[in-house]
Design a protein around this motif. Structure first.
Motif, short mmCIF file in Angstrom:
data_model
loop_
_atom_site.label_atom_id
_atom_site.label_comp_id
_atom_site.label_asym_id
_atom_site.label_seq_id
_atom_site.Cartn_x
_atom_site.Cartn_y
_atom_site.Cartn_z
N LYS A 192 56.38 -6.52 47.16
CA LYS A 192 55.85 -6.78 45.83
C LYS A 192 57.00 -6.84 44.82
O LYS A 192 57.99 -6.11 44.94
CB LYS A 192 54.85 -5.70 45.43
CG LYS A 192 54.20 -5.89 44.07
CD LYS A 192 53.13 -4.85 43.81
CE LYS A 192 51.91 -5.11 44.67
NZ LYS A 192 50.77 -4.23 44.30
N PRO B 129 53.03 -5.59 37.96
CA PRO B 129 53.27 -6.71 38.87
C PRO B 129 53.85 -7.91 38.13
O PRO B 129 53.50 -8.18 36.98
CB PRO B 129 51.88 -7.02 39.44
CG PRO B 129 50.93 -6.46 38.45
CD PRO B 129 51.59 -5.26 37.85
N SER C 76 49.78 -13.44 41.92
CA SER C 76 49.40 -12.84 40.64
C SER C 76 49.53 -11.33 40.65
O SER C 76 49.76 -10.71 39.61
CB SER C 76 47.96 -13.23 40.29
OG SER C 76 47.06 -12.81 41.30
N ASP C 77 49.41 -10.70 41.82
CA ASP C 77 49.58 -9.25 41.91
C ASP C 77 51.01 -8.86 42.26
O ASP C 77 51.28 -7.70 42.56
CB ASP C 77 48.61 -8.66 42.93
CG ASP C 77 48.85 -9.19 44.34
OD1 ASP C 77 49.70 -10.12 44.51
OD2 ASP C 77 48.19 -8.71 45.29
N SER D 38 52.71 -9.80 44.86
CA SER D 38 52.97 -9.72 46.30
C SER D 38 53.65 -11.00 46.80
O SER D 38 53.51 -12.08 46.23
CB SER D 38 51.67 -9.50 47.06
OG SER D 38 50.78 -10.60 46.87
#
Length: 612
Positions: free
Chosen positions: A367, A375, A399-400, A402
């Motif tokens: 991430k 994030p 979007s997160d 990752s």
């Protein structure tokens, strides 16, 4: 690669529209040796204090909303002269070679026998155009709003071309008819003017072709000298040969003979680490290049000399492999990765074998987060095995935050993330192992510089390519960030909170330098105003047998750096005043020659280096 490409196909009309590309590229000092053989790099740097102002630029309070401009037709006048004797060139052909961002790829063009021409097109200026004529190497340039009348026509010089007579024969020495002989070059190698090198356009790679006659002979004309050309021979859609070494021609004629059917049979087998045969996978063969481990990437597909596919036993075969150094490995896929094996094929070899290890389902995942642990989406992640050409990249994080890279070959990787925009600087690089799944890449607090470009005399908004690098340190390359677009307003993001020099370089040869401190965008600082004015022209020539690399400095600001092949030339723009040109012959690590030159606005000065 990573920058714009300038080029076109001479087999077809040049009016094909192409999609523009705008991107930000960040380069570090460690990359300089690799970049010295790449296209022209505009790189400002210098130690002056932030309160000082350079003569061609200054910071000024400027409204953040640009003044609307009324669209008018762009009229560009040009005159084509011989670079050898300065006489007008007849039988010129002027064609559109791409599309300007925000505009179309269409124009009205009228050319006369005396070498003059007029181009009219809708705004904005900066439409890519090409000029060619029989017996001359082609030249690419841009329209502008400065040369808007015959008395202010731009002077465009064409140099003498090269001609290649190619003969293709079989194993018995008999000429082969109907063979397509194709020469191509990296578009960036056609660097006829560095003013064109920072444009966000995608062009066809330059290409020339001819078909052999009944005697196996083909003649290719109007080729560019001092440019590395790759040769490929094919017939009825089948590739017969892709040359292992590039051709570099000089003005005049050259003859070459290619023999088909006299090569080596290369066979091999693809197995997993457990020894299981891998069926139905594609295998590539490429010119070896540097003797460093690599994994083939999708962008290498245009350089593939031959392809094969494994049978049910994992076996593949590549017939008629020419003498030379090759890399053989698995084509990029979502399932397997392999280190491409280095293979040296000798002239006397009849059969050569190579085995490939296929690694499946090995990834690096994790991430990307910000300074507060939030994030970060749309970051670019790059991982590299030290001392190799093994790279893994992901263009964006989710979007997160990752990401997942792979498939990977086993080993340790140095990995980092960056965005090149906004207030977040790139993360520190860390070391991970292939297979790690909980990697955290922490972006750092940074800043940005926002500004606009105007003409120094009229204060009219002016589109320009923008480059910046950290100030301080004298004439020492420290890396830079560039925006590959010709825009009036710009934003340089992801910067360290320190002072930077900013260079604005227009399509018509104006140049300006300013200085500003990178700060968080939330502070809402005034725009940096970079004022451009006419510069001087330097024509750097490599007259020796080896070629080399150069750097051009204005004060403590690096204006350009590049590599030149033997016999090559590059024309670039620099601000008026004292200029230093550093030269490093090919094969040397240090710049051993330094020339100090004083140039005036509008002056054109030649700077030859013999490679010694």
């Amino acid at each position: 690669m990573f920058i714009l490409a300038l080029g076109w196909s001479l087999k077809t009309p040049m009016g094909r529209e192409v999609a523009p590309r705008v991107e930000t590229v960040e380069i570090t000092p460690e990359d300089e040796s690799a970049l010295s053989a790449e296209p022209d790099l505009l790189t400002p740097t210098g130690p002056e204090t932030r309160e000082e102002r350079l003569p061609v630029a200054e910071a000024a309070a400027t409204p953040e909303t640009p003044t609307p401009m009324v669209p008018v037709a762009v009229v560009f006048n040009g005159r084509v002269l011989s670079d050898t004797d300065g006489h007008p060139v007849a039988e010129i052909v002027v064609e559109v070679a791409g599309r300007r961002p925000g505009g179309t790829g269409q124009a009205e063009i009228a050319a006369d026998d005396d070498g003059t021409f007029i181009v009219r097109h809708a705004p904005p200026a900066g439409l890519p155009l090409a000029v060619r004529a029989p017996g001359y190497a082609p030249v690419l340039f841009l329209s502008d709003a400065v040369h808007d009348a015959p008395e202010r026509a731009a002077e465009i010089r064409l140099g003498p071309a090269a001609t290649l007579t190619a003969r293709v024969v079989d194993a018995l020495g008999t000429g082969m008819a109907g063979v397509q002989v194709r020469l191509s070059a990296e578009a960036l190698d056609l660097r006829f003017s560095s003013d064109l090198l920072d444009l966000p356009y995608d062009f066809d790679a330059p290409e020339w072709s001819a078909e052999t006659d009944l005697h196996g002979t083909a003649v290719l004309v109007d080729l560019p000298p001092a440019v590395m050309l790759t040769a490929e021979l094919s017939r009825d859609g089948e590739t017969l040969l892709r040359a292992t070494e590039p051709l570099t021609l000089t003005p005049g004629r050259r003859e070459i003979v290619w023999s088909i059917g006299t090569g080596t049979l290369v066979t091999g087998r693809v197995r997993t680490e457990a020894g299981t045969a891998v069926a139905g996978v594609e295998v590539w063969r490429l010119n070896a290049g540097a003797d460093m481990a690599m994994v083939f990437r999708p962008d290498m597909g245009t350089s593939v000399a031959a392809k094969a596919r494994t049978d049910e036993d994992g076996v593949f075969a590549m017939p008629d492999v020419a003498e030379g150094a090759w890399r053989i490995g698995l084509a990029p896929s979502a399932e397997y990765a392999s280190v491409a094996e280095y293979l040296k094929v000798e002239r006397s070899a009849v059969v050569t074998e190579v085995d490939l290890a296929a690694h499946a389902h090995l990834t690096i995942a994790g991430k990307v987060v910000g300074p507060e642990g939030q994030p970060v989406a749309n970051a670019r992640i790059v991982a590299n095995q030290a001392g190799t050409l093994i790279y893994l990249t992901a263009d964006i994080s989710n979007s997160d935050g990752s990401f997942a890279l792979g498939p990977a070959v086993p080993g340790a990787y140095e990995i980092g993330a960056g965005t090149g925009r906004g207030d977040l600087r790139s993360s520190e690089n860390i070391i991970v192992q292939a297979g790690d799944q909980d990697v955290i890449l922490a972006m750092r607090q940074g800043g940005a510089i926002r500004g606009r470009v105007v003409d120094a005399l009229t204060r009219e908004p002016t589109p320009a390519a923008i480059v910046c690098s950290a100030a301080g340190g004298g004439r020492e390359f420290k890396g830079f960030q560039r925006i590959l677009s010709h825009s009036v307003e710009f934003e340089l993001g992801g910067l360290k909170l320190t002072d930077y020099y900013v260079v604005a370089h227009t399509a018509d040869g104006r140049i300006g330098v300013g200085r500003s401190e990178a700060r968080p965008l939330s502070e809402g600082r005034e725009l940096l105003e970079v004022r451009v004015e006419p510069g001087a022209k330097l024509v750097i020539r490599s007259t020796g047998e080896l070629g080399g690399s150069y750097q051009v400095w204005w004060g403590e600001t690096i204006i350009a750096m590049n590599g030149l092949e033997a016999g090559g030339r590059i024309e670039l723009t620099t601000p008026p005043g004292e200029v230093w040109v550093h030269w490093r012959p090919r094969g040397m690590r240090e710049y051993i020659t330094e020339r100090r030159i004083h140039v005036s606005a509008g002056e054109r000065r030649e700077v030859p280096f013999d490679g010694e």
